[in-house]
Scaffold this motif. Structure first.
Motif, PDB file in Angstrom:
ATOM      1  N   PRO A  34     -37.268  53.725 -51.602  1.00 31.52           N
ATOM      2  CA  PRO A  34     -36.269  52.890 -50.915  1.00 31.52           C
ATOM      3  C   PRO A  34     -36.715  51.442 -50.789  1.00 31.52           C
ATOM      4  CG  PRO A  34     -36.607  54.959 -49.738  1.00 31.52           C
ATOM      5  CD  PRO A  34     -37.664  54.886 -50.797  1.00 31.52           C
ATOM      6  N   ILE A  35     -35.772  50.528 -50.956  1.00 28.96           N
ATOM      7  CA  ILE A  35     -36.032  49.110 -50.753  1.00 28.96           C
ATOM      8  C   ILE A  35     -35.868  48.816 -49.261  1.00 28.96           C
ATOM      9  CG2 ILE A  35     -35.266  46.763 -51.250  1.00 28.96           C
ATOM     10  CD1 ILE A  35     -34.217  47.786 -53.939  1.00 28.96           C
ATOM     11  N   ILE A  36     -36.886  48.231 -48.663  1.00 29.44           N
ATOM     12  CA  ILE A  36     -36.832  47.900 -47.237  1.00 29.44           C
ATOM     13  C   ILE A  36     -36.248  46.494 -47.087  1.00 29.44           C
ATOM     14  CG2 ILE A  36     -38.147  47.633 -45.103  1.00 29.44           C
ATOM     15  CD1 ILE A  36     -40.307  49.433 -46.396  1.00 29.44           C
ATOM     16  N   VAL A  37     -35.031  46.425 -46.555  1.00 30.81           N
ATOM     17  CA  VAL A  37     -34.344  45.143 -46.361  1.00 30.81           C
ATOM     18  C   VAL A  37     -34.480  44.739 -44.896  1.00 30.81           C
ATOM     19  CG1 VAL A  37     -32.165  43.896 -46.539  1.00 30.81           C
ATOM     20  CG2 VAL A  37     -32.713  45.702 -48.194  1.00 30.81           C
ATOM     21  N   VAL A  83     -41.901  44.886 -45.463  1.00 30.97           N
ATOM     22  CA  VAL A  83     -40.523  44.534 -45.807  1.00 30.97           C
ATOM     23  C   VAL A  83     -40.530  44.160 -47.286  1.00 30.97           C
ATOM     24  CG1 VAL A  83     -38.689  42.812 -45.478  1.00 30.97           C
ATOM     25  CG2 VAL A  83     -39.897  43.736 -43.492  1.00 30.97           C
ATOM     26  N   ASP A  84     -39.499  44.573 -48.022  1.00 34.41           N
ATOM     27  CA  ASP A  84     -39.431  44.260 -49.448  1.00 34.41           C
ATOM     28  C   ASP A  84     -38.645  42.988 -49.733  1.00 34.41           C
ATOM     29  OD1 ASP A  84     -40.936  46.482 -50.279  1.00 34.41           O
ATOM     30  OD2 ASP A  84     -39.171  47.776 -50.198  1.00 34.41           O
ATOM     31  N   VAL A  85     -37.599  42.741 -48.952  1.00 36.13           N
ATOM     32  CA  VAL A  85     -36.778  41.553 -49.167  1.00 36.13           C
ATOM     33  C   VAL A  85     -36.018  41.222 -47.880  1.00 36.13           C
ATOM     34  CG1 VAL A  85     -34.784  42.858 -50.056  1.00 36.13           C
ATOM     35  CG2 VAL A  85     -35.104  40.457 -50.729  1.00 36.13           C
ATOM     36  N   TYR A  86     -35.787  39.933 -47.654  1.00 33.25           N
ATOM     37  CA  TYR A  86     -35.016  39.508 -46.477  1.00 33.25           C
ATOM     38  C   TYR A  86     -34.446  38.117 -46.738  1.00 33.25           C
ATOM     39  CZ  TYR A  86     -38.554  36.116 -44.937  1.00 33.25           C
ATOM     40  OH  TYR A  86     -39.392  35.033 -44.853  1.00 33.25           O
ATOM     41  N   GLN A 247     -43.341  40.544 -54.392  1.00 31.49           N
ATOM     42  CA  GLN A 247     -43.371  40.556 -55.864  1.00 31.49           C
ATOM     43  C   GLN A 247     -43.432  41.970 -56.436  1.00 31.49           C
ATOM     44  OE1 GLN A 247     -46.601  38.098 -57.206  1.00 31.49           O
ATOM     45  NE2 GLN A 247     -45.622  36.189 -56.577  1.00 31.49           N
ATOM     46  N   LYS A 248     -44.249  42.832 -55.841  1.00 30.18           N
ATOM     47  CA  LYS A 248     -44.375  44.198 -56.347  1.00 30.18           C
ATOM     48  C   LYS A 248     -43.060  44.952 -56.232  1.00 30.18           C
ATOM     49  CE  LYS A 248     -49.339  44.705 -55.382  1.00 30.18           C
ATOM     50  NZ  LYS A 248     -50.364  45.436 -54.581  1.00 30.18           N
ATOM     51  N   ALA A 249     -42.379  44.758 -55.112  1.00 30.51           N
ATOM     52  CA  ALA A 249     -41.092  45.436 -54.909  1.00 30.51           C
ATOM     53  C   ALA A 249     -40.059  44.925 -55.903  1.00 30.51           C
ATOM     54  CB  ALA A 249     -40.609  45.220 -53.475  1.00 30.51           C
ATOM     55  N   ALA A 250     -40.056  43.613 -56.134  1.00 33.55           N
ATOM     56  CA  ALA A 250     -39.105  43.032 -57.078  1.00 33.55           C
ATOM     57  C   ALA A 250     -39.359  43.548 -58.496  1.00 33.55           C
ATOM     58  CB  ALA A 250     -39.201  41.513 -57.050  1.00 33.55           C
ATOM     59  N   LYS A 251     -40.624  43.702 -58.843  1.00 31.22           N
ATOM     60  CA  LYS A 251     -40.989  44.179 -60.188  1.00 31.22           C
ATOM     61  C   LYS A 251     -40.617  45.646 -60.380  1.00 31.22           C
ATOM     62  CE  LYS A 251     -44.835  44.170 -63.479  1.00 31.22           C
ATOM     63  NZ  LYS A 251     -46.276  43.832 -63.689  1.00 31.22           N
TER      64      LYS A 251
END
Length: 299
Positions: A34-37, A83-86, A247-251
């Motif tokens: 899961p992506i953590i937003v 958190v992966d993205v915000y 970066q790792k989550a985006a990749k």
């Protein structure tokens, strides 16, 4: 000899088969995580983060939502992978996190500094939105019309008639009233009184003040009751909305950037102001507002 060669051939084939399936399975496991937003603990950030979450779910990703993270914590949380993205702002990244000057630079220049600057922290930014939540000054529309004030130069000339409502730091912070004084000439306001930041619009609406510091995407600015006074000498730099990602989550989630860039392209200043009005003025739930906007503008 033929038996030995056949055995070697079989082992090589098996190895190729194992290696061939191992790499995709690892990638699949990463992309299925899961992506953590996350979001800051302000309504605009929560609304936009929910829009991000919906866009990522539409791409087939699983999403975990983490709203209401303190402003001074969320950047580090994304560095650590909590958190992966915000959603953040280009100006905030440059001035608050990178400790560099954004004044006098264009939106694209600030976005470039932000993008390059966060790389060392294991972060990246995607495309910035046209939506710009910078510093501003607002007045009740009837007062601005009465005194014929449309920009800060005009406000400076008539400052002795204006009761200014501050939030306790605006008159002291270098990039606030002191910057106005330096660029436009001294603002000799009739009075300056401090109030809770959340009460500034109410104070103006009640007729207790004639001007106050605001953010340029505040929902109250969409009601017609208040007028944003133009910063005609551009002393306040752009603070464009931008996704900040680990970066790792985006990749490991290659469709993340495309999905959020598609959203950000449509988040103009007017759109953000309207979203904020629905949440902060009309009292709608930010998740409902985000869903309605996404379905009508992106999906």
């Amino acid at each position: 000899m033929k038996v030995k060669q056949a055995l070697i051939t079989s082992l090589v084939a098996a190895t190729v088969l194992i290696l061939g399936t191992a790499v995709p399975s690892v990638a699949s496991a990463a992309s299925n995580k899961p992506i953590i937003v996350g979001s800051k603990n302000v309504s605009e950030s929560k609304t936009v983060s929910e829009i991000y979450a919906l866009a990522l779910e539409h791409e087939g990703y699983k999403v975990t939502r983490k709203p209401n993270i303190a402003n001074n914590v969320i950047f580090q949380a994304t560095q650590k992978g909590q958190v992966d993205v915000y959603p953040d702002y280009t100006g905030t990244i440059v001035e608050a996190y990178l400790k560099k000057r954004a004044s006098g630079k264009s939106a694209s220049e600030i976005a470039k500094i932000a993008h390059q600057g966060v790389q060392k922290d294991g972060l990246t930014t995607f495309d910035y939105a046209p939506g710009d939540n910078r510093q501003g000054i607002a007045m009740p529309t009837k007062v601005a019309k009465r005194d014929h004030i449309r920009d800060l130069s005009q406000l400076q000339k008539k400052a002795d008639k204006i009761r200014f409502a501050s939030q306790g730091e605006f008159e002291k912070r270098a990039d606030a009233l002191p910057a106005m004084n330096k660029a436009y000439g001294k603002f000799d306001f009739k009075s300056i009184k401090d109030y809770d930041v959340n009460l500034l619009y109410k104070i103006m609406e009640q007729g207790k003040a004639d001007a106050a510091p605001v953010s340029t995407t505040d929902g109250q600015l969409a009601t017609g009751k208040f007028t944003l006074i133009k910063d005609n000498k551009n002393i306040w730099p752009p603070y464009n909305l931008v996704p900040v990602a680990n970066q790792k989550a985006a990749k490991s989630h290659p469709k993340m950037a495309r999905a959020l860039n598609k959203v950000d392209a449509k988040l103009t200043t007017k759109q953000l102001t309207t979203l904020n009005r629905k949440v902060n003025v009309d009292g709608q739930n930010y998740k409902t507002v985000a869903k309605n906007w996404y379905e009508h503008n992106v999906k």
